[in-house]
Scaffold this motif. Structure first.
Motif, PDB file in Angstrom:
ATOM      1  N   UNK A 227       0.814  -1.218   0.000  1.00  0.00           N
ATOM      2  CA  UNK A 227       0.000   0.000   0.000  1.00  0.00           C
ATOM      3  C   UNK A 227       0.845   1.265   0.000  1.00  0.00           C
ATOM      4  N   UNK A 228       2.033   1.203   0.596  1.00  0.00           N
ATOM      5  CA  UNK A 228       2.890   2.392   0.616  1.00  0.00           C
ATOM      6  C   UNK A 228       3.324   2.748  -0.806  1.00  0.00           C
ATOM      7  N   UNK A 229       3.712   1.743  -1.577  1.00  0.00           N
ATOM      8  CA  UNK A 229       4.104   2.005  -2.967  1.00  0.00           C
ATOM      9  C   UNK A 229       2.934   2.598  -3.751  1.00  0.00           C
ATOM     10  N   UNK A 230       1.740   2.112  -3.503  1.00  0.00           N
ATOM     11  CA  UNK A 230       0.565   2.635  -4.199  1.00  0.00           C
ATOM     12  C   UNK A 230       0.351   4.114  -3.887  1.00  0.00           C
ATOM     13  N   UNK A 231       0.657   4.523  -2.661  1.00  0.00           N
ATOM     14  CA  UNK A 231       0.509   5.928  -2.286  1.00  0.00           C
ATOM     15  C   UNK A 231       1.620   6.792  -2.881  1.00  0.00           C
ATOM     16  N   UNK A 232       2.798   6.241  -3.004  1.00  0.00           N
ATOM     17  CA  UNK A 232       3.957   6.986  -3.506  1.00  0.00           C
ATOM     18  C   UNK A 232       3.887   7.181  -5.015  1.00  0.00           C
ATOM     19  N   UNK A 233       3.470   6.165  -5.742  1.00  0.00           N
ATOM     20  CA  UNK A 233       3.577   6.138  -7.206  1.00  0.00           C
ATOM     21  C   UNK A 233       3.040   7.390  -7.890  1.00  0.00           C
ATOM     22  N   UNK A 234       1.826   7.846  -7.592  1.00  0.00           N
ATOM     23  CA  UNK A 234       1.330   9.027  -8.315  1.00  0.00           C
ATOM     24  C   UNK A 234       2.042  10.326  -7.969  1.00  0.00           C
ATOM     25  N   UNK A 262      -1.610  -3.482 -10.004  1.00  0.00           N
ATOM     26  CA  UNK A 262      -0.907  -2.206 -10.020  1.00  0.00           C
ATOM     27  C   UNK A 262       0.291  -2.225 -10.967  1.00  0.00           C
ATOM     28  N   UNK A 263       0.706  -3.397 -11.412  1.00  0.00           N
ATOM     29  CA  UNK A 263       1.873  -3.485 -12.288  1.00  0.00           C
ATOM     30  C   UNK A 263       1.690  -2.642 -13.544  1.00  0.00           C
ATOM     31  N   UNK A 264       0.523  -2.709 -14.164  1.00  0.00           N
ATOM     32  CA  UNK A 264       0.304  -1.938 -15.392  1.00  0.00           C
ATOM     33  C   UNK A 264       0.434  -0.441 -15.122  1.00  0.00           C
ATOM     34  N   UNK A 265      -0.148   0.030 -14.008  1.00  0.00           N
ATOM     35  CA  UNK A 265      -0.047   1.448 -13.662  1.00  0.00           C
ATOM     36  C   UNK A 265       1.400   1.833 -13.386  1.00  0.00           C
ATOM     37  N   UNK A 266       2.126   0.958 -12.676  1.00  0.00           N
ATOM     38  CA  UNK A 266       3.536   1.225 -12.385  1.00  0.00           C
ATOM     39  C   UNK A 266       4.334   1.384 -13.667  1.00  0.00           C
ATOM     40  N   UNK A 267       4.135   0.476 -14.598  1.00  0.00           N
ATOM     41  CA  UNK A 267       4.906   0.535 -15.842  1.00  0.00           C
ATOM     42  C   UNK A 267       4.543   1.758 -16.673  1.00  0.00           C
ATOM     43  N   UNK A 268       3.273   2.179 -16.642  1.00  0.00           N
ATOM     44  CA  UNK A 268       2.906   3.412 -17.346  1.00  0.00           C
ATOM     45  C   UNK A 268       3.632   4.616 -16.760  1.00  0.00           C
TER      46      UNK A 268
END
Length: 341
Positions: A227-234, A262-268
């Motif tokens: 969840x931390x990575x999900x918050x940081x990514x954007x 979330x992998x697809x969003x990360x790669x974008x």
């Protein structure tokens, strides 16, 4: 235990999800003999670290897994109690990769002498050892922080994250730490001097992180994932750098379905923002950077710019329960087992 016996802890079985005490076994074994040209060691402190969870799995990784029935891997501070080695005398204090043992024989390879007059010997497996160098090398070589940038680090009260933030401040950056619980957050901001500390247990953690990073994130030092990575990514800026040191949120099992998606969003984001994500193992940087690390961090400790905290548990037999607690976030600082005094 007499002076003719020693103790060791082995991997009794492979964990299914979270490790349990049943995955470990304490054994009493004969005291090792002094090898010709070598040394006999008595362990004083055992370091416990998140990477040990990965070694309990039977899968391909950067290091060989611990076999069932084999001694758990780990680094220790030890005293030389007998020597036939020209470079070591009885009474010397060293760091040694001897695993979860109370005593060990060594041919001297890989030992590093510690000077108790310069710093507490426990720093040799903490802020001036592997965890400290992991923080220094990942931030310096991969993160490349510049004055005025924002550096965010997860697990900010731990031995790696706490040093990352302090080094970021020394480089003139805004340091934002993510930690578990109000007490750890107070320590990160109040004692370590981070500009902000975010509790990852808070329901509005992503919003609080965004508010603490008004100019976005230039360097994110990844220790957690999930969840931390999900918050940081954007929040990552264009050309942001992400040293990937650990993924402790995922060590006890596969990520949830939403995490996998979330992998697809990360790669974008990697593509559109020209991000740099770089996994690393600290040993790859030792030849070129270890001497500078010792010089810079030792000086920082001496002049008070770098602080550290240790979480010490007494009793060798308590290592399994303490490692389980570490993986659940119950530690506060560098986790150590005091084996002998």
């Amino acid at each position: 235990m007499t002076d003719t016996t020693s103790r060791q802890i082995v991997l009794a079985s492979r964990p299914q999800g979270r490790p349990t005490l049943a995955n470990f076994r304490l054994e009493q074994v004969p005291m090792p003999a002094l090898p010709p040209g070598g040394v006999l060691l008595r362990v004083l402190y055992l370091s416990l670290d998140p990477y040990m969870r990965g070694r309990m799995e039977d899968r391909k990784s950067y290091a060989k897994p611990v076999g069932v029935g084999e001694v758990m891997t780990g680094e220790s501070v030890a005293e030389v109690i007998a020597s036939d080695h020209p470079g070591y005398a009885k009474g010397d204090i060293v760091t040694a990769h001897v695993g979860w043992r109370t005593h060990a024989a060594s041919n001297g390879a890989g030992l590093r002498k510690l000077d108790p007059k310069l710093a507490p010997v426990t720093t040799g497996i903490g802020v001036l050892g592997m965890p400290g160098f992991t923080a220094y090398s990942g931030l310096t070589v991969i993160g490349k922080p510049k004055a005025g940038e924002t550096v965010v680090v997860a697990a900010a009260s731990g031995p790696v994250g706490s040093l990352v933030g302090q080094l970021a401040k020394m480089a003139g950056c805004r340091a934002v730490g993510i930690a578990g619980g109000a007490e750890k957050c107070r320590y990160v901001k109040g004692e370590l001097g981070f500009d902000a500390a975010i509790d990852h247990h808070a329901s509005d953690m992503p919003a609080k992180l965004a508010a603490s990073c008004p100019d976005g994130i230039d360097v994110y030092f990844e220790n957690v994932g999930g969840a931390v990575w999900q918050a940081v990514l954007p929040l990552l800026n264009k050309f942001a750098r992400v040293p990937v040191c650990g993924l402790i949120a995922q060590y006890n099992g596969p990520p949830p379905v939403e995490g996998a998606q979330l992998l697809a969003q990360t790669m974008r984001e990697v593509l559109s923002k020209s991000l740099t994500l770089r996994g690393f193992i600290n040993t790859e940087f030792v030849p070129d950077h270890y001497a500078d690390f010792l010089r810079i961090v030792s000086k920082g400790i001496a002049d008070g710019r770098i602080r550290y905290r240790e979480d010490v548990t007494d009793g060798f037999e308590n290592a399994p329960a303490t490692l389980i607690g570490l993986l659940e976030g119950r530690n506060f600082g560098k986790t150590l087992i005091r084996v002998a005094t």
